[in-house]
Design a protein around this motif. Structure first.
Motif, mmCIF file in Angstrom:
data_model
loop_
_atom_site.group_PDB
_atom_site.id
_atom_site.type_symbol
_atom_site.label_atom_id
_atom_site.label_comp_id
_atom_site.label_asym_id
_atom_site.label_seq_id
_atom_site.Cartn_x
_atom_site.Cartn_y
_atom_site.Cartn_z
ATOM 1 N N ALA A 137 -10.741 15.778 -29.378
ATOM 2 C CA ALA A 137 -10.433 14.345 -29.407
ATOM 3 C C ALA A 137 -11.509 13.489 -30.063
ATOM 4 C CB ALA A 137 -10.131 13.824 -28.007
ATOM 5 N N HIS A 138 -12.507 14.118 -30.690
ATOM 6 C CA HIS A 138 -13.512 13.358 -31.417
ATOM 7 C C HIS A 138 -13.013 13.044 -32.837
ATOM 8 C CE1 HIS A 138 -16.110 14.366 -28.091
ATOM 9 N NE2 HIS A 138 -17.054 13.581 -28.589
ATOM 10 N N ALA A 192 -17.371 7.950 -37.153
ATOM 11 C CA ALA A 192 -17.283 9.415 -37.150
ATOM 12 C C ALA A 192 -18.268 10.086 -36.199
ATOM 13 C CB ALA A 192 -17.501 9.940 -38.565
ATOM 14 N N ASP A 193 -17.771 11.100 -35.495
ATOM 15 C CA ASP A 193 -18.626 11.963 -34.686
ATOM 16 C C ASP A 193 -19.134 13.137 -35.515
ATOM 17 O OD1 ASP A 193 -18.191 10.645 -32.023
ATOM 18 O OD2 ASP A 193 -16.117 11.163 -32.504
ATOM 19 N N PHE A 194 -18.313 13.582 -36.456
ATOM 20 C CA PHE A 194 -18.686 14.650 -37.379
ATOM 21 C C PHE A 194 -18.412 14.174 -38.798
ATOM 22 C CE2 PHE A 194 -17.545 16.754 -33.431
ATOM 23 C CZ PHE A 194 -18.580 17.668 -33.260
ATOM 24 N N ILE A 195 -19.388 14.354 -39.685
ATOM 25 C CA ILE A 195 -19.211 14.039 -41.100
ATOM 26 C C ILE A 195 -19.388 15.342 -41.863
ATOM 27 C CG2 ILE A 195 -20.056 12.746 -43.092
ATOM 28 C CD1 ILE A 195 -21.072 11.534 -39.684
ATOM 29 N N MET A 217 -24.451 5.942 -39.601
ATOM 30 C CA MET A 217 -23.853 6.970 -38.747
ATOM 31 C C MET A 217 -24.241 6.762 -37.288
ATOM 32 S SD MET A 217 -24.444 10.398 -41.097
ATOM 33 C CE MET A 217 -24.089 10.387 -42.861
ATOM 34 N N LYS A 218 -23.404 7.270 -36.391
ATOM 35 C CA LYS A 218 -23.722 7.238 -34.965
ATOM 36 C C LYS A 218 -24.977 8.063 -34.689
ATOM 37 C CE LYS A 218 -18.938 7.057 -33.194
ATOM 38 N NZ LYS A 218 -17.971 7.774 -32.333
ATOM 39 N N GLU A 219 -25.721 7.679 -33.671
ATOM 40 C CA GLU A 219 -26.887 8.476 -33.266
ATOM 41 C C GLU A 219 -26.469 9.859 -32.780
ATOM 42 O OE1 GLU A 219 -29.147 6.361 -30.388
ATOM 43 O OE2 GLU A 219 -29.738 4.762 -31.770
ATOM 44 N N GLU A 220 -25.221 9.973 -32.305
ATOM 45 C CA GLU A 220 -24.718 11.265 -31.807
ATOM 46 C C GLU A 220 -24.025 12.079 -32.900
ATOM 47 O OE1 GLU A 220 -23.377 8.329 -30.717
ATOM 48 O OE2 GLU A 220 -24.750 7.925 -29.037
ATOM 49 N N ALA A 221 -23.982 11.563 -34.117
ATOM 50 C CA ALA A 221 -23.209 12.206 -35.184
ATOM 51 C C ALA A 221 -23.834 13.521 -35.638
ATOM 52 C CB ALA A 221 -23.071 11.259 -36.378
ATOM 53 N N VAL A 222 -22.963 14.404 -36.117
ATOM 54 C CA VAL A 222 -23.374 15.675 -36.710
ATOM 55 C C VAL A 222 -22.950 15.671 -38.165
ATOM 56 C CG1 VAL A 222 -23.120 18.186 -36.641
ATOM 57 C CG2 VAL A 222 -23.133 16.882 -34.504
ATOM 58 N N PHE A 223 -23.908 15.900 -39.070
ATOM 59 C CA PHE A 223 -23.643 15.928 -40.504
ATOM 60 C C PHE A 223 -23.623 17.384 -40.969
ATOM 61 C CE2 PHE A 223 -25.518 16.152 -44.829
ATOM 62 C CZ PHE A 223 -24.473 15.564 -45.531
ATOM 63 N N ILE A 246 -29.216 10.483 -36.631
ATOM 64 C CA ILE A 246 -28.123 11.396 -36.309
ATOM 65 C C ILE A 246 -28.655 12.459 -35.349
ATOM 66 C CG2 ILE A 246 -26.890 11.033 -38.488
ATOM 67 C CD1 ILE A 246 -28.001 13.746 -39.433
ATOM 68 N N ALA A 247 -27.734 13.156 -34.687
ATOM 69 C CA ALA A 247 -28.153 14.143 -33.690
ATOM 70 C C ALA A 247 -28.474 15.496 -34.300
ATOM 71 C CB ALA A 247 -27.065 14.300 -32.629
ATOM 72 N N HIS A 248 -27.754 15.867 -35.365
ATOM 73 C CA HIS A 248 -27.908 17.222 -35.899
ATOM 74 C C HIS A 248 -27.392 17.256 -37.340
ATOM 75 C CE1 HIS A 248 -28.707 21.462 -34.572
ATOM 76 N NE2 HIS A 248 -28.124 21.702 -35.726
ATOM 77 N N ALA A 249 -27.977 18.136 -38.148
ATOM 78 C CA ALA A 249 -27.487 18.399 -39.503
ATOM 79 C C ALA A 249 -27.297 19.896 -39.667
ATOM 80 C CB ALA A 249 -28.462 17.874 -40.554
ATOM 81 N N VAL A 250 -26.160 20.274 -40.215
ATOM 82 C CA VAL A 250 -25.874 21.677 -40.540
ATOM 83 C C VAL A 250 -25.800 21.764 -42.060
ATOM 84 C CG1 VAL A 250 -24.239 23.582 -40.345
ATOM 85 C CG2 VAL A 250 -24.593 22.038 -38.399
#
Length: 316
Positions: A137-138, A192-195, A217-223, A246-250
């Motif tokens: 649901a994100h 966005a929660d995920f970009i 981006m949201k502070e909780e976002a994952v790129f 952002i919270a994380h980058a992959v």
């Protein structure tokens, strides 16, 4: 007609092509150095796309068609190709299954704290305080709504995610709840929660993302970047993670590849690094050669409706 391969393929695939097209002359090599001595003869050149330059094209005086056994064509000398009127086709679309699976797996890896769980397991550490999250649901924002982006969106729908796509045209695409033009990115990033970026490398996309975009981006976002490494500067990503924008980058793609051993990306805890392998699959070559053979049949029959034609003036 001579079909020259600088792309290395297995003996099984070589024999299959020779048997299917007995009247054609195939020259199989293990790289451009070996292939160079046959360039003048080649009507068709089959490559992975990273070994052709202007001097190579000059030597290939009879060249009519370049078949790229990958999706990436950004290293081709397009000005010369366009001037000569050489047909270019690639293998885009064959990566969608494995790259979409990679993307979903990385989204889950971050939200289900798999890095932490793995480290705890190595230390025999029983820690039930690890915070788990659900991706269900994100909101997922995908930069690029082609085959790969659409497959990412399709899988995301299994998790009841809100799927938003950005493209050049902004036209509706199946499995996306909303699609907008790429120019609207600043309005869409804060939602966005995920970009996820699957954008190719072009003049328009090179260093397209800046500090300003990560600030939105949201502070909780994952790129997640599985497109091309020159979409964003390494320093920009590092700063965004370190400043908790952002919270994380992959990252599966990088400005410089292979990624240097001393790159700070390797040791940043909230960055996941993989060595440009999101497109790997045991079915890769089968899929790529299927497209090649479809186009070869059309070429021999004088048809013009090739699969995956690349437009030199646009670079993709």
């Amino acid at each position: 007609m001579v079909i020259l391969f600088s792309a290395t393929i297995s003996e099984k695939h070589r024999q299959s092509l020779v048997q299917k097209y007995p009247t054609l002359d195939f020259i199989f090599t293990s790289g451009i150095k070996e292939a160079e001595q046959h360039l003048e003869e080649a009507t068709v050149f089959v490559t992975y796309g990273d070994d052709l330059d202007e001097s190579t094209i000059e030597k290939a005086i009879n060249l009519k068609w370049i078949m790229v056994l990958s999706a990436g064509v950004d290293q081709l000398p397009f000005k010369q190709i366009e001037k000569r009127g050489i047909l270019v086709t690639n293998s885009r679309g064959i990566h969608k299954t494995q790259m979409a699976e990679y993307t979903i797996s990385m989204m889950l890896q971050v939200y289900r704290q798999e890095k932490t769980l793995y480290e705890n397991e190595k230390l025999s550490k029983w820690d039930k305080s690890v915070r788990m999250k659900e991706i269900t649901a994100h909101t997922l924002l995908v930069l690029g709504t082609g085959d790969i982006g659409q497959e990412v969106a399709r899988l995301a729908k299994v998790f009841q995610m809100n799927t938003v796509g950005l493209s050049r045209s902004g036209r509706p695409v199946e499995y996306f709840d909303e699609v907008y033009t790429i120019e609207t990115i600043k309005q869409n990033l804060p939602k966005a929660d995920f970009i996820v970026s699957v954008l190719p490398s072009t003049a328009e996309t090179k260093y397209f993302l800046s500090d300003e975009h990560f600030n939105l981006m949201k502070e909780e976002a994952v790129f997640i970047n599985i497109g091309r490494g020159d979409l964003v500067k390494t320093e920009t990503i590092l700063q965004a993670v370190r400043d908790q924008q952002i919270a994380h980058a992959v990252l599966d793609v990088f400005e410089v590849e292979p990624l240097p051993e001393d790159s700070p990306l390797w040791t940043e805890p909230n960055i996941t690094v993989t060595p440009h392998i999101s497109g790997q699959s045991p079915n890769y070559m089968i899929r790529a050669l299927t497209i090649f053979q479809e186009n070869l049949d059309k070429y021999l029959n004088g048809e013009n409706n090739y699969t995956n034609t690349v437009e030199p003036s646009r670079g993709y």
